[in-house]
Design a protein around this motif. Sequence first.
Motif, PDB file in Angstrom:
ATOM      1  N   CYS A   1       0.657  -1.304  -0.118  1.00  0.00           N
ATOM      2  CA  CYS A   1       0.010  -0.126  -0.104  1.00  0.00           C
ATOM      3  C   CYS A   1       0.949   1.356   0.015  1.00  0.00           C
ATOM      4  CB  CYS A   1      -0.952   0.032   1.117  1.00  0.00           C
ATOM      5  SG  CYS A   1      -1.904   1.527   1.252  1.00  0.00           S
ATOM      6  N   PRO A   2       1.803   1.343   0.918  1.00  0.00           N
ATOM      7  CA  PRO A   2       2.618   2.668   0.866  1.00  0.00           C
ATOM      8  C   PRO A   2       3.182   3.234  -0.537  1.00  0.00           C
ATOM      9  CG  PRO A   2       3.241   1.376   2.646  1.00  0.00           C
ATOM     10  CD  PRO A   2       2.396   0.302   1.691  1.00  0.00           C
ATOM     11  N   ARG A   3       3.526   2.082  -1.678  1.00  0.00           N
ATOM     12  CA  ARG A   3       3.713   2.356  -2.730  1.00  0.00           C
ATOM     13  C   ARG A   3       2.432   2.149  -3.841  1.00  0.00           C
ATOM     14  NH1 ARG A   3       3.754   0.677  -7.930  1.00  0.00           N
ATOM     15  NH2 ARG A   3       3.957  -1.535  -7.271  1.00  0.00           N
ATOM     16  N   ASP A   4       2.149   1.122  -3.841  1.00  0.00           N
ATOM     17  CA  ASP A   4       1.206   0.823  -5.162  1.00  0.00           C
ATOM     18  C   ASP A   4      -0.348   1.561  -4.624  1.00  0.00           C
ATOM     19  OD1 ASP A   4      -0.354  -0.085  -7.418  1.00  0.00           O
ATOM     20  OD2 ASP A   4       0.095  -2.183  -6.971  1.00  0.00           O
ATOM     21  N   GLY A   5      -0.618   1.611  -3.469  1.00  0.00           N
ATOM     22  CA  GLY A   5      -1.721   2.171  -2.863  1.00  0.00           C
ATOM     23  C   GLY A   5      -1.615   3.558  -3.074  1.00  0.00           C
ATOM     24  N   PHE A   6      -0.666   4.224  -2.256  1.00  0.00           N
ATOM     25  CA  PHE A   6      -0.493   5.508  -2.356  1.00  0.00           C
ATOM     26  C   PHE A   6      -0.285   6.453  -3.666  1.00  0.00           C
ATOM     27  CE2 PHE A   6       0.748   5.472   2.277  1.00  0.00           C
ATOM     28  CZ  PHE A   6      -0.404   5.005   2.645  1.00  0.00           C
ATOM     29  N   GLN A   7       0.392   5.787  -4.705  1.00  0.00           N
ATOM     30  CA  GLN A   7       0.590   6.034  -5.931  1.00  0.00           C
ATOM     31  C   GLN A   7      -0.537   6.335  -6.654  1.00  0.00           C
ATOM     32  OE1 GLN A   7       3.342   3.837  -8.420  1.00  0.00           O
ATOM     33  NE2 GLN A   7       1.532   2.655  -9.078  1.00  0.00           N
ATOM     34  N   SER A   8      -1.544   5.630  -6.272  1.00  0.00           N
ATOM     35  CA  SER A   8      -3.110   5.649  -7.121  1.00  0.00           C
ATOM     36  C   SER A   8      -3.831   6.812  -7.020  1.00  0.00           C
ATOM     37  CB  SER A   8      -3.584   4.359  -7.075  1.00  0.00           C
ATOM     38  OG  SER A   8      -4.143   4.130  -5.824  1.00  0.00           O
ATOM     39  N   LEU A   9      -3.552   7.423  -5.525  1.00  0.00           N
ATOM     40  CA  LEU A   9      -4.394   8.592  -5.116  1.00  0.00           C
ATOM     41  C   LEU A   9      -4.524   9.944  -5.973  1.00  0.00           C
ATOM     42  CD1 LEU A   9      -4.297   7.667  -1.212  1.00  0.00           C
ATOM     43  CD2 LEU A   9      -5.961   7.030  -2.771  1.00  0.00           C
ATOM     44  N   PRO A  10      -5.477  10.369  -5.898  1.00  0.00           N
ATOM     45  CA  PRO A  10      -5.252  11.594  -6.776  1.00  0.00           C
ATOM     46  C   PRO A  10      -4.532  12.730  -5.912  1.00  0.00           C
ATOM     47  CG  PRO A  10      -7.611  11.437  -6.004  1.00  0.00           C
ATOM     48  CD  PRO A  10      -6.657  10.079  -5.525  1.00  0.00           C
ATOM     49  N   GLU A  11      -4.713  12.815  -4.734  1.00  0.00           N
ATOM     50  CA  GLU A  11      -3.921  13.830  -3.865  1.00  0.00           C
ATOM     51  C   GLU A  11      -2.651  13.346  -3.183  1.00  0.00           C
ATOM     52  OE1 GLU A  11      -7.710  12.428  -1.179  1.00  0.00           O
ATOM     53  OE2 GLU A  11      -6.968  12.599  -3.451  1.00  0.00           O
ATOM     54  N   LYS A  12      -1.794  14.080  -2.659  1.00  0.00           N
ATOM     55  CA  LYS A  12      -0.543  13.669  -2.093  1.00  0.00           C
ATOM     56  C   LYS A  12      -0.809  13.508  -0.428  1.00  0.00           C
ATOM     57  CE  LYS A  12       3.534  15.226  -3.189  1.00  0.00           C
ATOM     58  NZ  LYS A  12       4.706  16.032  -3.602  1.00  0.00           N
TER      59      LYS A  12
ATOM     60  N   GLU B   1       6.754  -3.014   0.331  1.00  0.00           N
ATOM     61  CA  GLU B   1       7.269  -2.078  -0.536  1.00  0.00           C
ATOM     62  C   GLU B   1       6.788  -0.723  -0.285  1.00  0.00           C
ATOM     63  OE1 GLU B   1       7.247  -3.544  -4.683  1.00  0.00           O
ATOM     64  OE2 GLU B   1       5.773  -1.978  -5.111  1.00  0.00           O
ATOM     65  N   VAL B   2       7.752  -0.106   0.325  1.00  0.00           N
ATOM     66  CA  VAL B   2       7.297   1.229   0.981  1.00  0.00           C
ATOM     67  C   VAL B   2       7.298   2.458  -0.012  1.00  0.00           C
ATOM     68  CG1 VAL B   2       8.256   0.644   3.078  1.00  0.00           C
ATOM     69  CG2 VAL B   2       9.906   1.302   1.691  1.00  0.00           C
ATOM     70  N   THR B   3       7.990   2.268  -1.056  1.00  0.00           N
ATOM     71  CA  THR B   3       8.003   3.499  -1.923  1.00  0.00           C
ATOM     72  C   THR B   3       8.641   3.067  -3.359  1.00  0.00           C
ATOM     73  OG1 THR B   3       8.459   5.944  -2.125  1.00  0.00           O
ATOM     74  CG2 THR B   3      10.135   4.310  -1.483  1.00  0.00           C
ATOM     75  N   SER B   4       8.699   4.131  -4.232  1.00  0.00           N
ATOM     76  CA  SER B   4       9.309   3.959  -5.502  1.00  0.00           C
ATOM     77  C   SER B   4      10.192   5.218  -5.766  1.00  0.00           C
ATOM     78  CB  SER B   4       8.193   3.568  -6.798  1.00  0.00           C
ATOM     79  OG  SER B   4       7.535   4.981  -6.896  1.00  0.00           O
ATOM     80  N   PHE B   5      11.368   5.036  -6.696  1.00  0.00           N
ATOM     81  CA  PHE B   5      12.089   6.141  -6.670  1.00  0.00           C
ATOM     82  C   PHE B   5      12.110   6.444  -8.249  1.00  0.00           C
ATOM     83  CE2 PHE B   5      13.748   4.268  -2.863  1.00  0.00           C
ATOM     84  CZ  PHE B   5      14.194   5.393  -2.232  1.00  0.00           C
ATOM     85  N   VAL B   6      10.739   6.984  -8.587  1.00  0.00           N
ATOM     86  CA  VAL B   6      10.538   7.533  -9.874  1.00  0.00           C
ATOM     87  C   VAL B   6      10.870   8.949  -9.982  1.00  0.00           C
ATOM     88  CG1 VAL B   6       9.182   5.581 -10.353  1.00  0.00           C
ATOM     89  CG2 VAL B   6       8.079   7.369  -9.429  1.00  0.00           C
ATOM     90  N   HIS B   7      10.758   9.493 -11.183  1.00  0.00           N
ATOM     91  CA  HIS B   7      10.521  11.112 -11.236  1.00  0.00           C
ATOM     92  C   HIS B   7       9.654  11.703 -10.615  1.00  0.00           C
ATOM     93  CE1 HIS B   7      11.260  14.896 -12.892  1.00  0.00           C
ATOM     94  NE2 HIS B   7      12.447  14.507 -13.529  1.00  0.00           N
ATOM     95  N   PRO B   8       9.753  12.654  -9.961  1.00  0.00           N
ATOM     96  CA  PRO B   8       8.468  13.103  -9.177  1.00  0.00           C
ATOM     97  C   PRO B   8       7.626  13.710 -10.096  1.00  0.00           C
ATOM     98  CG  PRO B   8      10.720  13.925  -8.475  1.00  0.00           C
ATOM     99  CD  PRO B   8      11.125  13.135  -9.655  1.00  0.00           C
ATOM    100  N   LYS B   9       7.765  14.065 -11.241  1.00  0.00           N
ATOM    101  CA  LYS B   9       6.871  14.407 -12.106  1.00  0.00           C
ATOM    102  C   LYS B   9       6.067  13.576 -12.771  1.00  0.00           C
ATOM    103  CE  LYS B   9       9.365  18.664 -13.950  1.00  0.00           C
ATOM    104  NZ  LYS B   9       9.699  19.501 -15.138  1.00  0.00           N
ATOM    105  N   ALA B  10       6.726  12.333 -12.818  1.00  0.00           N
ATOM    106  CA  ALA B  10       5.923  10.999 -13.469  1.00  0.00           C
ATOM    107  C   ALA B  10       4.959  10.548 -12.511  1.00  0.00           C
ATOM    108  CB  ALA B  10       7.065   9.887 -13.801  1.00  0.00           C
ATOM    109  N   VAL B  11       5.283  10.447 -11.102  1.00  0.00           N
ATOM    110  CA  VAL B  11       4.470  10.188  -9.959  1.00  0.00           C
ATOM    111  C   VAL B  11       4.485  10.922  -8.741  1.00  0.00           C
ATOM    112  CG1 VAL B  11       3.616   8.295  -8.690  1.00  0.00           C
ATOM    113  CG2 VAL B  11       4.731   7.676 -10.668  1.00  0.00           C
TER     114      VAL B  11
END
Length: 314
Positions: free
Chosen positions: A13-24, A46-56
């Motif tokens: 959830c901390p990665r896949d769940g939170f990334q799907s929410l419209p608000e931060k 899975e606590v997070t992802s190290f993607v570009h901030p503009k992407a996610v």
Amino acid sequence: MTLPSNVNIAEVCPRDGFQSLPEKIPPNEKIVIINRLMECGFPQMEVTSFVHPKAVPQMSDAQEVLNGINRKQGVTLRALVPNLKGLERAIASNVDKIKLMLSATDSHSLYNANATTMEAMDKFIPLVERAKESDTKVTGSISVAFGCPYEGDVPIERHLKICQRYQELGIHEISLADTTGMAHPVLVKKVIASIRDSYPEFHFSLHLHNTRGMAFANAVAGLEEGIIDFDSSVGGLGGCPYAPNASGNIASEDLIHGFEEMGVKTGINLDAVMDVAKYLEDIFPKYSDSFLLKAGKSKSLVKAPGKQKKIGEN
């Protein structure tokens, strides 16, 4: 039916769940939630992802979150990493394990990674070499493994080719993801059996989405094929931003409850997980998708109502 006696469930959830929410979600709020989840008994998160901030944008606080949580011995912290820059950030944040992003089909890969599947795998080479210089373990993934929204069915030959490339990279731990919930039990069994027949030394896990209500049935199909590692998301939050109609992961509490009812031990405190799920449901009621939050545990009894008075009796 012969099933494993124990399984390992990774909380995503901390990665896949939170990334799907419209608000931060503010970093301090994420830290509180992650700390609570770590106390539930999950062996891996899975606590997070190290993607570009503009992407996610929801994952732009990855390092801040990892630096702020209370790490717990025995809990492996995993992060999704798309490129070398992301890997460097993950290593600096002392992540235990990274998962590489890969799509089974070229269409999904071009949308998700701006490269075909094999081009994306070629880009993994410097990541694998850099990870060898640290203590960070590298694992692989195959998104849309059971069906692509753009290309439909994924041929077994495609999976075998991807696994061959992973083998050449020295990666033998692979997550099979039903990213858009297109899987069904017969397909899950067929794909797993076919791949394991060719790559018996690989360790496969299942990452299931409940888009069409098939996730738990697919999990049982995976159990029957000997899969003992599963991803799930508390409250059923989740969804890939690069796949249409990709609703949430199977809810952790639903998966834990279902397995435990079948006699398959998870080692996780279900009541503690449900407390976090209720907390998230209060904050994000539109995005929660959990059977247990609606119905409760099957063994939770209620007081019998007594004798029914028939309609029409005086």
